[in-house]
Design an enzyme around this catalytic site. Sequence first.
Site, PDB file in Angstrom:
ATOM      1  N   LYS A 271      25.809   9.788  34.581  1.00  0.00           N
ATOM      2  CA  LYS A 271      25.449   8.682  35.485  1.00  0.00           C
ATOM      3  C   LYS A 271      24.709   7.584  34.717  1.00  0.00           C
ATOM      4  O   LYS A 271      24.952   6.395  34.924  1.00  0.00           O
ATOM      5  CB  LYS A 271      24.581   9.210  36.636  1.00  0.00           C
TER       6      LYS A 271
ATOM      7  N   ASP B  97      25.326  15.989  33.946  1.00  0.00           N
ATOM      8  CA  ASP B  97      25.724  15.150  35.066  1.00  0.00           C
ATOM      9  C   ASP B  97      24.804  13.916  35.164  1.00  0.00           C
ATOM     10  O   ASP B  97      25.275  12.794  35.375  1.00  0.00           O
ATOM     11  CB  ASP B  97      25.680  15.975  36.368  1.00  0.00           C
TER      12      ASP B  97
ATOM     13  N   LEU C  57      24.505   5.272  47.837  1.00  0.00           N
ATOM     14  CA  LEU C  57      23.491   4.227  47.612  1.00  0.00           C
ATOM     15  C   LEU C  57      24.099   3.063  46.820  1.00  0.00           C
ATOM     16  O   LEU C  57      24.887   3.290  45.904  1.00  0.00           O
ATOM     17  CB  LEU C  57      22.298   4.792  46.823  1.00  0.00           C
TER      18      LEU C  57
ATOM     19  N   GLY D 203      26.041  14.625  48.572  1.00  0.00           N
ATOM     20  CA  GLY D 203      26.510  15.132  49.862  1.00  0.00           C
ATOM     21  C   GLY D 203      27.828  14.466  50.227  1.00  0.00           C
ATOM     22  O   GLY D 203      28.035  13.283  49.945  1.00  0.00           O
TER      23      GLY D 203
ATOM     24  N   ALA E 146      25.789   8.527  44.890  1.00  0.00           N
ATOM     25  CA  ALA E 146      26.669   8.720  46.064  1.00  0.00           C
ATOM     26  C   ALA E 146      26.825   7.424  46.870  1.00  0.00           C
ATOM     27  O   ALA E 146      27.396   6.471  46.369  1.00  0.00           O
ATOM     28  CB  ALA E 146      26.155   9.876  46.923  1.00  0.00           C
TER      29      ALA E 146
ATOM     30  N   VAL F  91      27.390   6.885  40.907  1.00  0.00           N
ATOM     31  CA  VAL F  91      25.940   7.052  40.697  1.00  0.00           C
ATOM     32  C   VAL F  91      25.237   6.921  42.051  1.00  0.00           C
ATOM     33  O   VAL F  91      25.391   5.899  42.726  1.00  0.00           O
ATOM     34  CB  VAL F  91      25.380   5.982  39.731  1.00  0.00           C
TER      35      VAL F  91
ATOM     36  N   THR G 228      39.122  13.650  43.259  1.00  0.00           N
ATOM     37  CA  THR G 228      39.261  14.951  42.593  1.00  0.00           C
ATOM     38  C   THR G 228      38.017  15.177  41.735  1.00  0.00           C
ATOM     39  O   THR G 228      37.242  14.260  41.483  1.00  0.00           O
ATOM     40  CB  THR G 228      40.492  14.992  41.654  1.00  0.00           C
TER      41      THR G 228
HETATM   42  N1  LIG Z   1      30.080  16.088  46.737  1.00  0.00           N
HETATM   43  C1  LIG Z   1      29.213  15.124  46.364  1.00  0.00           C
HETATM   44  O1  LIG Z   1      28.063  15.052  46.822  1.00  0.00           O
HETATM   45  C2  LIG Z   1      29.655  14.069  45.380  1.00  0.00           C
HETATM   46  C3  LIG Z   1      28.837  12.951  45.138  1.00  0.00           C
HETATM   47  C4  LIG Z   1      29.292  11.947  44.271  1.00  0.00           C
HETATM   48  C5  LIG Z   1      30.505  12.102  43.629  1.00  0.00           C
HETATM   49  N2  LIG Z   1      31.251  13.244  43.848  1.00  0.00           N
HETATM   50  C6  LIG Z   1      32.521  13.396  43.136  1.00  0.00           C
HETATM   51  O2  LIG Z   1      33.592  13.375  44.080  1.00  0.00           O
HETATM   52  C7  LIG Z   1      34.679  14.147  43.552  1.00  0.00           C
HETATM   53  C8  LIG Z   1      35.130  15.138  44.612  1.00  0.00           C
HETATM   54  O3  LIG Z   1      34.056  15.998  44.914  1.00  0.00           O
HETATM   55  P1  LIG Z   1      34.237  17.186  45.972  1.00  0.00           P
HETATM   56  O4  LIG Z   1      32.884  17.734  46.206  1.00  0.00           O
HETATM   57  O5  LIG Z   1      35.048  16.690  47.126  1.00  0.00           O
HETATM   58  O6  LIG Z   1      35.130  18.222  45.117  1.00  0.00           O
HETATM   59  P2  LIG Z   1      36.010  19.445  45.673  1.00  0.00           P
HETATM   60  O7  LIG Z   1      35.531  19.876  47.007  1.00  0.00           O
HETATM   61  O8  LIG Z   1      36.075  20.427  44.555  1.00  0.00           O
HETATM   62  O9  LIG Z   1      37.474  18.803  45.901  1.00  0.00           O
HETATM   63  C9  LIG Z   1      38.276  18.386  44.847  1.00  0.00           C
HETATM   64  C10 LIG Z   1      39.670  18.101  45.377  1.00  0.00           C
HETATM   65  O10 LIG Z   1      40.452  17.549  44.314  1.00  0.00           O
HETATM   66  C11 LIG Z   1      41.698  18.265  44.249  1.00  0.00           C
HETATM   67  N3  LIG Z   1      42.249  18.143  42.892  1.00  0.00           N
HETATM   68  C12 LIG Z   1      41.809  18.719  41.749  1.00  0.00           C
HETATM   69  N4  LIG Z   1      42.588  18.324  40.704  1.00  0.00           N
HETATM   70  C13 LIG Z   1      43.516  17.481  41.220  1.00  0.00           C
HETATM   71  C14 LIG Z   1      44.592  16.752  40.662  1.00  0.00           C
HETATM   72  N5  LIG Z   1      44.879  16.805  39.369  1.00  0.00           N
HETATM   73  N6  LIG Z   1      45.353  15.986  41.492  1.00  0.00           N
HETATM   74  C15 LIG Z   1      45.092  15.927  42.820  1.00  0.00           C
HETATM   75  N7  LIG Z   1      44.076  16.591  43.409  1.00  0.00           N
HETATM   76  C16 LIG Z   1      43.302  17.366  42.615  1.00  0.00           C
HETATM   77  C17 LIG Z   1      41.327  19.674  44.653  1.00  0.00           C
HETATM   78  O11 LIG Z   1      42.467  20.412  44.971  1.00  0.00           O
HETATM   79  P3  LIG Z   1      42.451  22.050  44.944  1.00  0.00           P
HETATM   80  O12 LIG Z   1      41.737  22.440  46.197  1.00  0.00           O
HETATM   81  O13 LIG Z   1      43.902  22.385  44.956  1.00  0.00           O
HETATM   82  O14 LIG Z   1      41.750  22.449  43.689  1.00  0.00           O
HETATM   83  C18 LIG Z   1      40.425  19.346  45.855  1.00  0.00           C
HETATM   84  O15 LIG Z   1      41.224  18.993  46.970  1.00  0.00           O
HETATM   85  C19 LIG Z   1      34.161  14.820  42.274  1.00  0.00           C
HETATM   86  O16 LIG Z   1      34.598  14.093  41.150  1.00  0.00           O
HETATM   87  C20 LIG Z   1      32.644  14.732  42.415  1.00  0.00           C
HETATM   88  O17 LIG Z   1      31.983  14.703  41.164  1.00  0.00           O
HETATM   89  C21 LIG Z   1      30.868  14.204  44.719  1.00  0.00           C
END
Ligand SMILES: NC(=O)c1ccc[n+]([C@@H]2O[C@H](COP(=O)([O-])OP(=O)(O)OC[C@H]3O[C@@H](n4cnc5c(N)ncnc54)[C@H](OP(=O)(O)O)[C@@H]3O)[C@@H](O)[C@H]2O)c1
Length: 362
Positions: A223, A219, A153, A342, A151, A149, A95
């Site tokens: 990290k 952000d 890597l 990503g 992704a 931190v 999430t």
């Molecule tokens: N994308 C990247 O490149 C990347 C890299 C490193 C780390 N991250 C981390 O990975 C996590 C997810 O990223 P993402 O890009 O996949 O985000 P996202 O597309 O916004 O997806 C978030 C998901 O979490 C759900 N959610 C939100 N609150 C929740 C709760 N209380 N209980 C259960 N589910 C909940 C959302 O549901 P709804 O659709 O109902 O809101 C959605 O399904 C984040 O913390 C992000 O910082 C991402």
Amino acid sequence: MKTKKIHIVLFGIGNVGSTLIDQFQKANQQIVEQQDIQIEFIAISNSKKILLADISREEDWRQTFEASAITYDLENVLNYVSLTHCDQLIAIDATASTSFVQYYDRLIQHGFHIISANKIANTLDFDFYNALRKTLKENKKLFLYETNVGAGLPIIDTIRNLHDSGENITRIRGVFSGSLSYIFNQFSNEDVPFSRILKAAADKGYTEPDPREDLSGNDVARKLLILARELDLQNEFDDIDIENLIPVDKRTGNKEAFLNSLTELDASFQEAKNAQEKGHVLRYVGDLYGDLFQPKGNLKVSLVSVPQESSLGSLKGTDALIEIFTESYGDQPMVIQGAGAGASVTARGVFGDIMRLAKNHA
Ligand SMILES: NC(=O)c1ccc[n+]([C@@H]2O[C@H](COP(=O)([O-])OP(=O)(O)OC[C@H]3O[C@@H](n4cnc5c(N)ncnc54)[C@H](OP(=O)(O)O)[C@@H]3O)[C@@H](O)[C@H]2O)c1
């Protein structure tokens, strides 16, 4: 040998969570055959609904979720998992929620290990950080978060292994953000206004929908804080010296107004570019330095000018690059570089944490 059975509850099926399920379904058969580990995703949820059913072999799991998910309630999940039988339970936090971490305690006490892509649990105050580790220890559970931190890597694992083996890490410095990497790599290479590069980064989906979330530096600071705490430093978020790249008068107000006024950022960034020594380029860098054997280190996040031939200066695209300086490596840091963001590489990193846990601790 008995096949290990791992049950996973996945919270969050956005970019990262849904990619993880897709990657898992492709690799599942091979994992069972080659590693004798049977992994099942027994429940998946978004913020409102949860599907309490094994989707491991569901061809169209999105459709099944749409059709059969019920209102989401943690108690339902805990009751449901107590009916299933497995060797290990894993809760995955995919999430972007600031409040979901409040569930970690209950999940751990209920027998879950935690794997998280979400940085929140590691960047709240130090009391929370310590209390979480105490609960994990008391319940003999693990918390893995390699993707916090860089992704996919292997940054956290490398730093932890060096630190645990007694190697003295003296400094960690790097470009931690894929979006800010792209923005300053392009701005340094091209003779175009900053606003045009920023707009292109937003259009390509490299920045958050409101690019101020990237430009604020928070952000990157989170990290850096996570890495500092891996070295047993007791820093708080407020200790970090952050150069916020958004002019003060643009930090509030709606996203559209900000996006319509990007050209007002051009003059100051052009000035910073022109003021550099010849052969230097701008990079937005996180730096952990000082006496790292003290309870707290120095953490700084800022726009710096570096020689173009240096590791940081030769960065390209959206790559992240982290330099780890240690006593044994001397002046030549260990360098880890590659795609730092990503959904695909992040999900692969979460998958790596699942396999690490399944192979070594189940
Ligand atoms: N994308 C990247 O490149 C990347 C890299 C490193 C780390 N991250 C981390 O990975 C996590 C997810 O990223 P993402 O890009 O996949 O985000 P996202 O597309 O916004 O997806 C978030 C998901 O979490 C759900 N959610 C939100 N609150 C929740 C709760 N209380 N209980 C259960 N589910 C909940 C959302 O549901 P709804 O659709 O109902 O809101 C959605 O399904 C984040 O913390 C992000 O910082 C991402």
